[in-house]
Design a protein around this motif. Structure first.
Motif, short mmCIF file in Angstrom:
data_model
loop_
_atom_site.label_atom_id
_atom_site.label_comp_id
_atom_site.label_asym_id
_atom_site.label_seq_id
_atom_site.Cartn_x
_atom_site.Cartn_y
_atom_site.Cartn_z
N UNK A 7 1.51 1.23 16.86
CA UNK A 7 2.59 0.79 15.97
C UNK A 7 3.83 0.50 16.79
N UNK A 8 4.71 -0.26 16.18
CA UNK A 8 6.05 -0.44 16.73
C UNK A 8 7.02 0.14 15.71
N UNK A 9 8.06 0.77 16.19
CA UNK A 9 9.07 1.35 15.32
C UNK A 9 10.26 0.39 15.30
N UNK A 10 10.70 0.03 14.10
CA UNK A 10 11.81 -0.91 13.97
C UNK A 10 12.66 -0.53 12.76
N UNK A 11 13.86 -1.09 12.71
CA UNK A 11 14.73 -0.90 11.55
C UNK A 11 14.07 -1.50 10.32
N UNK A 12 14.24 -0.83 9.20
CA UNK A 12 13.70 -1.36 7.94
C UNK A 12 14.54 -2.55 7.47
N UNK A 13 13.88 -3.42 6.72
CA UNK A 13 14.53 -4.58 6.12
C UNK A 13 14.29 -4.53 4.61
N UNK A 14 15.09 -5.27 3.87
CA UNK A 14 14.93 -5.25 2.42
C UNK A 14 13.52 -5.66 2.00
N UNK A 15 12.90 -6.53 2.75
CA UNK A 15 11.53 -6.94 2.44
C UNK A 15 10.50 -5.83 2.61
N UNK A 16 10.90 -4.70 3.18
CA UNK A 16 10.00 -3.56 3.36
C UNK A 16 9.98 -2.60 2.17
N UNK A 17 10.85 -2.80 1.20
CA UNK A 17 10.99 -1.82 0.12
C UNK A 17 9.68 -1.64 -0.64
N UNK A 18 8.93 -2.68 -0.89
CA UNK A 18 7.64 -2.52 -1.59
C UNK A 18 6.70 -1.63 -0.76
N UNK A 19 6.69 -1.80 0.54
CA UNK A 19 5.86 -0.95 1.40
C UNK A 19 6.35 0.49 1.40
N UNK A 20 7.68 0.68 1.41
CA UNK A 20 8.23 2.03 1.32
C UNK A 20 7.80 2.68 0.02
N UNK A 21 7.88 1.93 -1.06
CA UNK A 21 7.46 2.44 -2.38
C UNK A 21 5.99 2.89 -2.33
N UNK A 22 5.13 2.09 -1.72
CA UNK A 22 3.71 2.42 -1.62
C UNK A 22 3.51 3.71 -0.83
N UNK A 23 4.23 3.84 0.28
CA UNK A 23 4.12 5.06 1.10
C UNK A 23 4.61 6.29 0.34
N UNK A 24 5.75 6.15 -0.32
CA UNK A 24 6.32 7.28 -1.06
C UNK A 24 5.42 7.72 -2.20
N UNK A 25 4.84 6.76 -2.91
CA UNK A 25 4.00 7.10 -4.06
C UNK A 25 2.86 8.04 -3.68
N UNK A 26 2.32 7.90 -2.48
CA UNK A 26 1.24 8.79 -2.04
C UNK A 26 1.69 10.25 -2.02
N UNK A 27 2.93 10.48 -1.64
CA UNK A 27 3.46 11.84 -1.49
C UNK A 27 4.15 12.35 -2.76
#
Length: 176
Positions: free
Chosen positions: A12-32
């Protein structure tokens, strides 16, 4: 920082989040959130806080497979928030890479202490965090933090208004 046993292969590469990442953040959070490991965050909150987030993007396909945020609470104190890794990659070192970036960010902005609320005590202990009982700020800072509307700050302070949302996790602190 405590030494981590084996360096994971660079997947993986670690980078600053962008507004276009919010759906992916939502998916990750929902698991937890479903497992009551993380508190839920409304999409508007994710957009408002996007500048605090870093993401782990898989090199093979560009998929966001992890996230974490650093929230500055005071001159010398910040909180690691919303550290989540895709369940399929849990244990592959992605969380360690994200946390290392968040700690580097804390150092870069001048923070000397980093706080977290977590169920993953062993994970954070590997990075030098120790469990604490009391709120690690003096009375004057405590009184200033009471002015914050941020629910994470209220949780940090142990305020009664957030007690129903408390997940029963451990309070940990790292001195940088």
């Amino acid at each position: 920082m405590a030494e981590i046993s084996a360096a994971p292969a660079k997947t993986v590469t670690i980078r600053r989040a962008r507004t276009g990442d919010v759906r992916a953040l939502r998916r990750l959070l929902d698991q937890y959130v479903q497992q009551r490991i993380l508190l839920d965050k409304a999409p508007v909150t994710l957009y408002e806080d996007i500048q605090e987030f870093w993401v782990a993007e898989r090199l093979s396909d560009g998929r966001v497979v992890g996230c974490g945020a650093l929230h500055v609470m005071w001159e010398d104190l910040a909180e690691v928030r919303t550290l989540a890794v895709d369940l399929e990659l849990k244990g592959a070192g992605v969380g360690h890479q994200l946390l290392a970036q968040l700690l580097d960010t804390a150092r870069a902005v001048g923070v000397r202490r980093v706080f977290c609320l977590t169920f993953e005590v062993d994970f954070f202990a590997k990075h030098g965090f120790v469990e604490i009982g009391e709120t690690p700020v003096d009375t004057d800072v405590y009184m200033e933090l009471l002015r914050s509307y941020d629910e994470g700050v209220a949780e940090f302070l142990g305020l009664e208004r957030v007690k129903p949302n408390t997940l029963g996790n451990s309070r940990m602190l790292l001195h940088l």
